[in-house]
Write a protein that holds these residues in place. Structure first.
Motif, PDB file in Angstrom:
ATOM      1  N   SER A 180       0.846  -1.190   0.000  1.00  0.00           N
ATOM      2  CA  SER A 180       0.000   0.000   0.000  1.00  0.00           C
ATOM      3  C   SER A 180       0.885   1.244   0.000  1.00  0.00           C
ATOM      4  O   SER A 180       1.930   1.274   0.662  1.00  0.00           O
ATOM      5  CB  SER A 180      -0.916   0.017   1.230  1.00  0.00           C
ATOM      6  N   ALA A 200      -1.434  -5.729   0.624  1.00  0.00           N
ATOM      7  CA  ALA A 200      -1.758  -4.314   0.451  1.00  0.00           C
ATOM      8  C   ALA A 200      -2.714  -4.028   1.596  1.00  0.00           C
ATOM      9  O   ALA A 200      -3.908  -4.301   1.505  1.00  0.00           O
ATOM     10  CB  ALA A 200      -2.401  -4.053  -0.899  1.00  0.00           C
ATOM     11  N   HIS A 202      -4.071  -1.496   3.139  1.00  0.00           N
ATOM     12  CA  HIS A 202      -5.194  -0.554   3.110  1.00  0.00           C
ATOM     13  C   HIS A 202      -5.292   0.076   1.716  1.00  0.00           C
ATOM     14  O   HIS A 202      -4.932   1.217   1.495  1.00  0.00           O
ATOM     15  CB  HIS A 202      -5.085   0.490   4.215  1.00  0.00           C
ATOM     16  N   SER A 203      -5.808  -0.729   0.786  1.00  0.00           N
ATOM     17  CA  SER A 203      -5.977  -0.303  -0.606  1.00  0.00           C
ATOM     18  C   SER A 203      -7.261  -0.891  -1.169  1.00  0.00           C
ATOM     19  O   SER A 203      -7.659  -1.995  -0.789  1.00  0.00           O
ATOM     20  CB  SER A 203      -4.795  -0.759  -1.457  1.00  0.00           C
ATOM     21  N   ARG A 213      -3.918   5.568  -5.300  1.00  0.00           N
ATOM     22  CA  ARG A 213      -3.643   4.725  -4.141  1.00  0.00           C
ATOM     23  C   ARG A 213      -4.304   3.350  -4.233  1.00  0.00           C
ATOM     24  O   ARG A 213      -4.003   2.460  -3.452  1.00  0.00           O
ATOM     25  CB  ARG A 213      -4.119   5.436  -2.866  1.00  0.00           C
ATOM     26  N   ASN A 233      -9.940  -0.337   2.423  1.00  0.00           N
ATOM     27  CA  ASN A 233      -9.670   0.936   3.070  1.00  0.00           C
ATOM     28  C   ASN A 233     -10.949   1.782   3.154  1.00  0.00           C
ATOM     29  O   ASN A 233     -11.626   1.992   2.146  1.00  0.00           O
ATOM     30  CB  ASN A 233      -8.602   1.678   2.255  1.00  0.00           C
TER      31      ASN A 233
END
Length: 345
Positions: A180, A200, A202-203, A213, A233
C-alpha cells in the motif's frame, strides 16, 4: 464477530496525547471504540508525519518512546507476536497489536558508517523491538522506494538498489512486506524482488475508484496468486471520488471477491477520526458516510450480509483470512542465520 484490522494510525494519536502529558491513551481513547467494533487484532504503524519530514529519525524515536510507554502500561493491549520467552498468544479480552512501519525514510539517518550498515542496524534493532511489518514509502520518494503522491523531480519511481537490499533484510527477519502507498513501478519491483506473499494492507480497487492509491486488477491478481491479502480501506478518497458511502465501500469488497475470491480479502480500515485536530502537515481527512470509525464495523458486516456475503465469508474476511496469513507468515522463520524458508509459489 471478530475483526482483524490490517492498518491503523492510532499510534500517531497516542504520541500527540502523550506529548501533552496524557496517560493511558490506548485504554481510555482507543480500546472502547475497538471493542465496540469487534476488533480483536490490529496492525498499528509508526508513521512520521509530513510536519516532521526534515527530522524523520528523531521523530521516529520519539514516536517509539511515547507509544511503547503507553502500551507497556496498558491493561487492554497485548503486543504480538509473543517473544520466544513468552507462551503462545491465547484468547483474551485484550487487543492483539502487531507493530508496523509506514515509510522508512528515517532509516537513512540511522546509526552506521554506511547506508548499508544503517539498513542492517535498523532492521536488527526494529526486529528486536517486535516490529514485523513495513511499507517502504508513504507519499514520498526516499532512498528505498517511491510512494504514490510523491513530489519528486526524479522520473524513476521504483525500488532503488538499497530498496532491494532492504527487501532482502526484511525477508531474512520475516517481516510482512506491504505494498500500500507504493507506485506501480515500486509495487512490481518489490513483487519481483521477494517471493514472500505480500499484502496491500489498506488499498481498494482502482476499477471501482480511479485513485492512484488503489490497485489495478493486475496488481490484485498478483497479490492473490502468491497467497497475499488485500485490506479494504475506509478512507473516503479511496472509496469514491464524489460520494464515499458504506455501500460504495462494499462495492470494492464485491469487486475484489469476484475477481480473486474472498479468501484474499480483509479489512485495513485506515480510520482517521482521531487525527482531525492535529497539524500533521496533511490535507483535511475525507470520511466515508456510515463508516467513520471503528464502532461502525458491526453495521458494515450487517450490510455486507445483506449484499450477499455468507456468514462463512464474512468470518473469513473480517478475521480468519488476515489472522491465518499473519500467523502462517510469522511461523516461517529461518532456522539458521535468518535463512529464508519460503519458496516461490
Amino acid at each position: 464477530m471478530k475483526v482483524f484490522d490490517l492498518h491503523s494510525d492510532l499510534f500517531t494519536d497516542i504520541a500527540w496525547r502523550k506529548s501533552r502529558g496524557e496517560k493511558s491513551v490506548f485504554d481510555r481513547v482507543h480500546y472502547p471504540k475497538l471493542k465496540a467494533g469487534g476488533i480483536t487484532s490490529i496492525i498499528c504503524v509508526f508513521w512520521v508525519e509530513p510536519k516532521f519530514a526534515n527530522q524523520s529519525y528523531e521523530r521516529f524515536k520519539q514516536l517509539l518512546t511515547y507509544v511503547m510507554e503507553d502500551l507497556n502500561s496498558s491493561k487492554h493491549a497485548a503486543l504480538s507476536p509473543p517473544s520466544s520467552r513468552e507462551k503462545k498468544l491465547v484468547e483474551t479480552e485484550k487487543i492483539n497489536i502487531y507493530l508496523g512501519l509506514e515509510g522508512l525514510t528515517f532509516m537513512e539517518d540511522w546509526e552506521g558508517e554506511t547506508t548499508l550498515s544503517k539498513i542492517e542496524n535498523a532492521f536488527t534493532y526494529l526486529s528486536e523491538h517486535k516490529i514485523m511489518h513495513s511499507i517502504f514509502a508513504w507519499n514520498e520518494h526516499n532512498f528505498l522506494a517511491t510512494g504514490t503522491g510523491a513530489d519528486c523531480v526524479s522520473s524513476f519511481k521504483g525500488l532503488t538498489d538499497y530498496g532491494k537490499i532492504a527487501v532482502a533484510y526484511a525477508n531474512r527477519q520475516n517481516w510482512v512486506l506491504d505494498v500500500s502507498h507504493l507506485t506501480e513501478t515500486s509495487f512490481w519491483d518489490m513483487y519481483n524482488t521477494t517471493n514472500h506473499p505480500i499484502i496491500a494492507s489498506h488499498s481498494n480497487a482502482k476499477s471501482v475508484c480511479m485513485h492512484e492509491r488503489n490497485l489495478t486488477d493486475e496488481q490484485i491478481k498478483a497479490i492473490a496468486h502468491r497467497g497475499g491479502m488485500i485490506g479494504l480501506n475506509a478512507y473516503g478518497a479511496f472509496v469514491d471520488e464524489e460520494e464515499p458511502t458504506i455501500d460504495r465501500f462494499i462495492d470494492h469488497a464485491v469487486y475484489i471477491a469476484n475477481l480473486v475470491g474472498p479468501q484474499h480479502l480483509a479489512f485495513g480500515f485506515d480510520f482517521v477520526d482521531y487525527l482531525h485536530s492535529y497539524d500533521l502537515g496533511t490535507a483535511s481527512p475525507v470520511y466515508t458516510k456510515g463508516l467513520e470509525d471503528a464502532s461502525t464495523v458491526p453495521d458494515l458486516l450487517e450490510k455486507m450480509s445483506k449484499r450477499g456475503f455468507t456468514n462463512a465469508e464474512l468470518e473469513a474476511i473480517s478475521f480468519e483470512n488476515a489472522h491465518s496469513y499473519i500467523t502462517n507468515h510469522l511461523s516461517k522463520r529461518g532456522s539458521i542465520n535468518g535463512t529464508n524458508t519460503y519458496s516461490s509459489r
